[in-house]
Design a protein around this motif. Structure first.
Motif, PDB file in Angstrom:
ATOM      1  N   ALA A   1      34.757  10.720 -44.426  1.00 61.55           N
ATOM      2  CA  ALA A   1      33.538  11.157 -43.724  1.00 61.55           C
ATOM      3  C   ALA A   1      32.347  10.272 -44.061  1.00 61.55           C
ATOM      4  CB  ALA A   1      33.210  12.611 -44.079  1.00 61.55           C
ATOM      5  N   VAL A   2      32.436   9.549 -45.180  1.00 61.08           N
ATOM      6  CA  VAL A   2      31.304   8.737 -45.641  1.00 61.08           C
ATOM      7  C   VAL A   2      31.617   7.233 -45.608  1.00 61.08           C
ATOM      8  CG1 VAL A   2      29.843   8.245 -47.669  1.00 61.08           C
ATOM      9  CG2 VAL A   2      30.345  10.614 -47.031  1.00 61.08           C
ATOM     10  N   MET A   3      32.869   6.870 -45.883  1.00 59.72           N
ATOM     11  CA  MET A   3      33.240   5.450 -45.954  1.00 59.72           C
ATOM     12  C   MET A   3      33.981   5.019 -44.686  1.00 59.72           C
ATOM     13  SD  MET A   3      31.903   5.014 -48.881  1.00 59.72           S
ATOM     14  CE  MET A   3      32.393   3.389 -49.486  1.00 59.72           C
ATOM     15  N   ASP A   4      33.795   3.740 -44.277  1.00 58.37           N
ATOM     16  CA  ASP A   4      34.486   3.231 -43.086  1.00 58.37           C
ATOM     17  C   ASP A   4      34.906   1.782 -43.290  1.00 58.37           C
ATOM     18  OD1 ASP A   4      32.295   1.536 -42.525  1.00 58.37           O
ATOM     19  OD2 ASP A   4      31.308   3.080 -41.322  1.00 58.37           O
ATOM     20  N   LYS A   5      35.358   1.143 -42.215  1.00 53.11           N
ATOM     21  CA  LYS A   5      35.948  -0.199 -42.318  1.00 53.11           C
ATOM     22  C   LYS A   5      34.967  -1.279 -42.781  1.00 53.11           C
ATOM     23  CE  LYS A   5      35.552  -1.597 -37.413  1.00 53.11           C
ATOM     24  NZ  LYS A   5      34.491  -0.666 -37.049  1.00 53.11           N
ATOM     25  N   ASN A   6      33.691  -0.982 -42.766  1.00 54.06           N
ATOM     26  CA  ASN A   6      32.682  -1.942 -43.229  1.00 54.06           C
ATOM     27  C   ASN A   6      32.323  -1.757 -44.704  1.00 54.06           C
ATOM     28  OD1 ASN A   6      32.280  -3.051 -40.551  1.00 54.06           O
ATOM     29  ND2 ASN A   6      31.315  -1.090 -40.065  1.00 54.06           N
ATOM     30  N   ASP A   7      33.055  -0.874 -45.382  1.00 52.23           N
ATOM     31  CA  ASP A   7      32.739  -0.509 -46.762  1.00 52.23           C
ATOM     32  C   ASP A   7      33.866  -0.914 -47.714  1.00 52.23           C
ATOM     33  OD1 ASP A   7      30.400   0.713 -45.784  1.00 52.23           O
ATOM     34  OD2 ASP A   7      31.458   2.600 -45.436  1.00 52.23           O
ATOM     35  N   ALA A   8      33.615  -0.746 -49.017  1.00 48.21           N
ATOM     36  CA  ALA A   8      34.637  -1.015 -50.037  1.00 48.21           C
ATOM     37  C   ALA A   8      34.682   0.143 -51.027  1.00 48.21           C
ATOM     38  CB  ALA A   8      34.338  -2.312 -50.772  1.00 48.21           C
ATOM     39  N   ILE A   9      35.881   0.400 -51.548  1.00 45.26           N
ATOM     40  CA  ILE A   9      36.066   1.470 -52.542  1.00 45.26           C
ATOM     41  C   ILE A   9      36.732   0.881 -53.776  1.00 45.26           C
ATOM     42  CG2 ILE A   9      37.156   3.684 -53.063  1.00 45.26           C
ATOM     43  CD1 ILE A   9      37.162   4.224 -49.997  1.00 45.26           C
ATOM     44  N   LEU A  10      36.073   1.024 -54.922  1.00 43.24           N
ATOM     45  CA  LEU A  10      36.631   0.625 -56.216  1.00 43.24           C
ATOM     46  C   LEU A  10      37.387   1.839 -56.765  1.00 43.24           C
ATOM     47  CD1 LEU A  10      33.314  -1.007 -57.348  1.00 43.24           C
ATOM     48  CD2 LEU A  10      35.422  -2.302 -56.978  1.00 43.24           C
ATOM     49  N   SER A  11      38.702   1.706 -56.893  1.00 42.17           N
ATOM     50  CA  SER A  11      39.538   2.859 -57.225  1.00 42.17           C
ATOM     51  C   SER A  11      40.372   2.590 -58.472  1.00 42.17           C
ATOM     52  CB  SER A  11      40.464   3.151 -56.027  1.00 42.17           C
ATOM     53  OG  SER A  11      41.336   4.224 -56.299  1.00 42.17           O
ATOM     54  N   ASP A  12      40.305   3.515 -59.453  1.00 42.78           N
ATOM     55  CA  ASP A  12      41.117   3.392 -60.669  1.00 42.78           C
ATOM     56  C   ASP A  12      42.598   3.338 -60.275  1.00 42.78           C
ATOM     57  OD1 ASP A  12      42.755   4.465 -63.030  1.00 42.78           O
ATOM     58  OD2 ASP A  12      40.791   4.276 -63.955  1.00 42.78           O
ATOM     59  N   GLU A  13      43.359   2.448 -60.905  1.00 45.09           N
ATOM     60  CA  GLU A  13      44.766   2.250 -60.509  1.00 45.09           C
ATOM     61  C   GLU A  13      45.633   3.490 -60.728  1.00 45.09           C
ATOM     62  OE1 GLU A  13      46.817  -0.725 -62.791  1.00 45.09           O
ATOM     63  OE2 GLU A  13      46.019   0.006 -64.702  1.00 45.09           O
ATOM     64  N   LEU A  14      45.190   4.429 -61.573  1.00 44.37           N
ATOM     65  CA  LEU A  14      45.989   5.641 -61.798  1.00 44.37           C
ATOM     66  C   LEU A  14      45.446   6.858 -61.036  1.00 44.37           C
ATOM     67  CD1 LEU A  14      47.062   5.520 -65.572  1.00 44.37           C
ATOM     68  CD2 LEU A  14      48.214   4.615 -63.548  1.00 44.37           C
ATOM     69  N   ASN A  15      44.575   6.635 -60.060  1.00 47.00           N
ATOM     70  CA  ASN A  15      44.042   7.749 -59.276  1.00 47.00           C
ATOM     71  C   ASN A  15      45.156   8.504 -58.545  1.00 47.00           C
ATOM     72  OD1 ASN A  15      41.333   7.625 -59.911  1.00 47.00           O
ATOM     73  ND2 ASN A  15      40.773   6.312 -58.184  1.00 47.00           N
ATOM     74  N   HIS A  16      44.902   9.792 -58.310  1.00 44.47           N
ATOM     75  CA  HIS A  16      45.855  10.688 -57.662  1.00 44.47           C
ATOM     76  C   HIS A  16      46.191  10.237 -56.239  1.00 44.47           C
ATOM     77  CE1 HIS A  16      47.218  14.513 -55.766  1.00 44.47           C
ATOM     78  NE2 HIS A  16      47.747  14.704 -56.963  1.00 44.47           N
ATOM     79  N   ALA A  17      47.391  10.586 -55.790  1.00 41.57           N
ATOM     80  CA  ALA A  17      47.867  10.210 -54.446  1.00 41.57           C
ATOM     81  C   ALA A  17      46.894  10.621 -53.343  1.00 41.57           C
ATOM     82  CB  ALA A  17      49.234  10.850 -54.195  1.00 41.57           C
ATOM     83  N   SER A  18      46.238  11.768 -53.503  1.00 44.03           N
ATOM     84  CA  SER A  18      45.320  12.236 -52.444  1.00 44.03           C
ATOM     85  C   SER A  18      44.087  11.346 -52.342  1.00 44.03           C
ATOM     86  CB  SER A  18      44.912  13.691 -52.690  1.00 44.03           C
ATOM     87  OG  SER A  18      44.264  13.831 -53.933  1.00 44.03           O
ATOM     88  N   ILE A  19      43.670  10.757 -53.470  1.00 43.05           N
ATOM     89  CA  ILE A  19      42.552   9.799 -53.439  1.00 43.05           C
ATOM     90  C   ILE A  19      42.998   8.548 -52.686  1.00 43.05           C
ATOM     91  CG2 ILE A  19      41.096   8.260 -54.821  1.00 43.05           C
ATOM     92  CD1 ILE A  19      41.114  10.353 -57.044  1.00 43.05           C
ATOM     93  N   ILE A  20      44.189   8.078 -53.016  1.00 44.99           N
ATOM     94  CA  ILE A  20      44.714   6.868 -52.372  1.00 44.99           C
ATOM     95  C   ILE A  20      44.803   7.080 -50.860  1.00 44.99           C
ATOM     96  CG2 ILE A  20      46.744   5.359 -52.192  1.00 44.99           C
ATOM     97  CD1 ILE A  20      47.213   6.130 -55.253  1.00 44.99           C
ATOM     98  N   ASP A  21      45.332   8.237 -50.447  1.00 43.54           N
ATOM     99  CA  ASP A  21      45.455   8.515 -49.008  1.00 43.54           C
ATOM    100  C   ASP A  21      44.090   8.681 -48.343  1.00 43.54           C
ATOM    101  OD1 ASP A  21      48.133   8.352 -49.364  1.00 43.54           O
ATOM    102  OD2 ASP A  21      48.592  10.432 -48.899  1.00 43.54           O
ATOM    103  N   GLY A  22      43.156   9.307 -49.046  1.00 40.00           N
ATOM    104  CA  GLY A  22      41.795   9.465 -48.518  1.00 40.00           C
ATOM    105  C   GLY A  22      41.120   8.115 -48.322  1.00 40.00           C
TER     106      GLY A  22
END
Length: 396
Positions: free
Chosen positions: A121-142
């Protein structure tokens, strides 16, 4: 007639998973999911539930849930934006905001739904997300659903996060950059380095998002990992579930009023899925009220966690570096982890094996979740069974 292509695909892949020890068998529980459970008529000490505080079977929650069925029915009847928002949902969201120390909150049907809803709802194709490599599957899918560029950083490695935040910012190619992390990592039980993450976020103007599914009710005297560090004014998104320590079902995002207003008009699971039932809403509210009134259940959970950890460590099991009651017993090889879990079952302990892809290959484990509802006697019995099976299999 069903598709031959589909049948071949399914049969080959199921056989492959079974041969590698990666096929998960589901064990239906007969009756409530308490500190002891019944499976196939066998009573077992339950060390696999996320019911951290024992609230899933709490009489106070059962009472208000029954009353809500009588007063409001069994279902909400519509999506939240038409007329599925009941007074009970409004009360739940007010209570969550008070609990998390934020201006407002929005509730969803599940924790998985939260991450699918809020990130995209907040991030789109013009954005970037820094994500911890052990984040939960639902974060990865989101993150994937948002179509933003996903930049993984090494687990809880603040130098790597700072470097990647710097590179992403200096590239000038992204409108917004978010850093996202679990508050408590569910497979290892370690806590995110939120003070350092917030410091880096402030330096590079990153949006901050903390998934506290395993922290709510557990850390911060029950109020969660963000409150544990006193950072509720510095974290933009506090996401959590109502289905683990809270004992019911659902999820939420807590934050500033304008964020919640935006999620109510732009997050798809909120717009297109029927609200949680009246019984679920009021039971969740009651659970949070109990946690705000007393730390008794929280304190008992931590005491039981310490007791189980000490017992298993003394026997020589590898319990990793958990900082929470989550207690992994790391076995290593996948098939051995599954065999260990099966022997525990035979002896009277239900502790499910966790293998790839939930955890990295070669780190197969049995994950133990002591709860506030376990007695010392139950934990002593479990530790004795661990000793017997561990020695028999040459693990200790």
């Amino acid at each position: 007639m069903s598709s031959k292509t589909l049948n071949n695909f399914l049969n080959e892949n199921i056989t492959d998973l079974k041969s590698k020890g990666l096929y998960n068998e589901i064990d239906p529980v007969q009756g409530p999911n308490g500190p002891k459970i019944q499976i196939n008529g066998k009573e077992l000490i339950n060390l696999s539930s996320n019911n951290y505080l024992g609230l899933a079977t709490d009489e106070r929650l059962k009472k208000v849930a029954k009353e809500a069925v009588e007063s409001h029915g069994v279902g909400a009847g519509a999506v939240r934006t038409i007329n599925g928002t009941l007074d009970l949902h409004v009360e739940l969201e007010k209570t969550i905001a008070a609990f998390k120390g934020t201006e407002a909150a929005i509730s969803y049907q599940s924790g998985f739904n939260c991450n699918m809803a809020a990130i995209s709802a907040v991030m789109d194709k013009n954005d970037a997300i820094l994500s911890d490599e052990l984040n939960h599957a639902s974060i990865i899918d989101g993150c994937r659903l948002s179509r933003a560029k996903i930049i993984r950083f090494n687990h809880s490695d603040m130098d790597d996060l700072r470097q990647k935040a710097k590179e992403a910012t200096e590239s000038g190619q992204y409108n917004k950059i978010m850093v996202i992390t679990d508050g408590v990592f569910s497979m290892d039980g370690d806590i995110a380095k939120l003070p350092e993450i917030v410091e880096i976020a402030e330096e590079f103007d990153l949006i901050t998002y903390v998934d506290d599914a395993h922290g709510s009710g557990v850390t911060g005297k029950g109020a969660g990992t963000v409150k544990h560090f006193g950072l509720q004014d510095k974290v933009d998104f506090q996401m959590g579930t109502l289905s683990k320590a809270i004992g019911v079902i659902g999820g939420y995002v807590a934050g500033k009023q304008n964020l919640i207003d935006w999620l109510k008009v732009r997050s798809r699971p909120f717009l297109f899925s029927t609200a949680v039932s009246p019984a679920d809403a009021i039971a969740s509210t009651k659970a949070i009220e109990i946690l705000m009134e007393s730390t008794e259940l929280h304190d008992r959970l931590w005491e039981n966690g310490r007791y189980l950890k000490e017992g298993l460590k003394k026997l020589g099991f590898d319990i990793g570096n958990s900082e929470t009651p989550i207690t992994p017993c790391i076995i290593g090889e996948e098939k051995k982890a599954q065999a260990f879990s099966a022997r525990l079952f035979e002896e009277g302990v239900y502790a499910k094996s966790i293998v790839f892809p939930t955890v990295p290959r070669g780190t197969g484990r049995v994950r133990n979740m002591p709860t506030a509802a376990h007695t010392k006697e139950m934990l002593d019995e479990a530790i004795a069974i661990y000793e017997k099976v561990g020695k028999e299999m040459g693990i200790i």
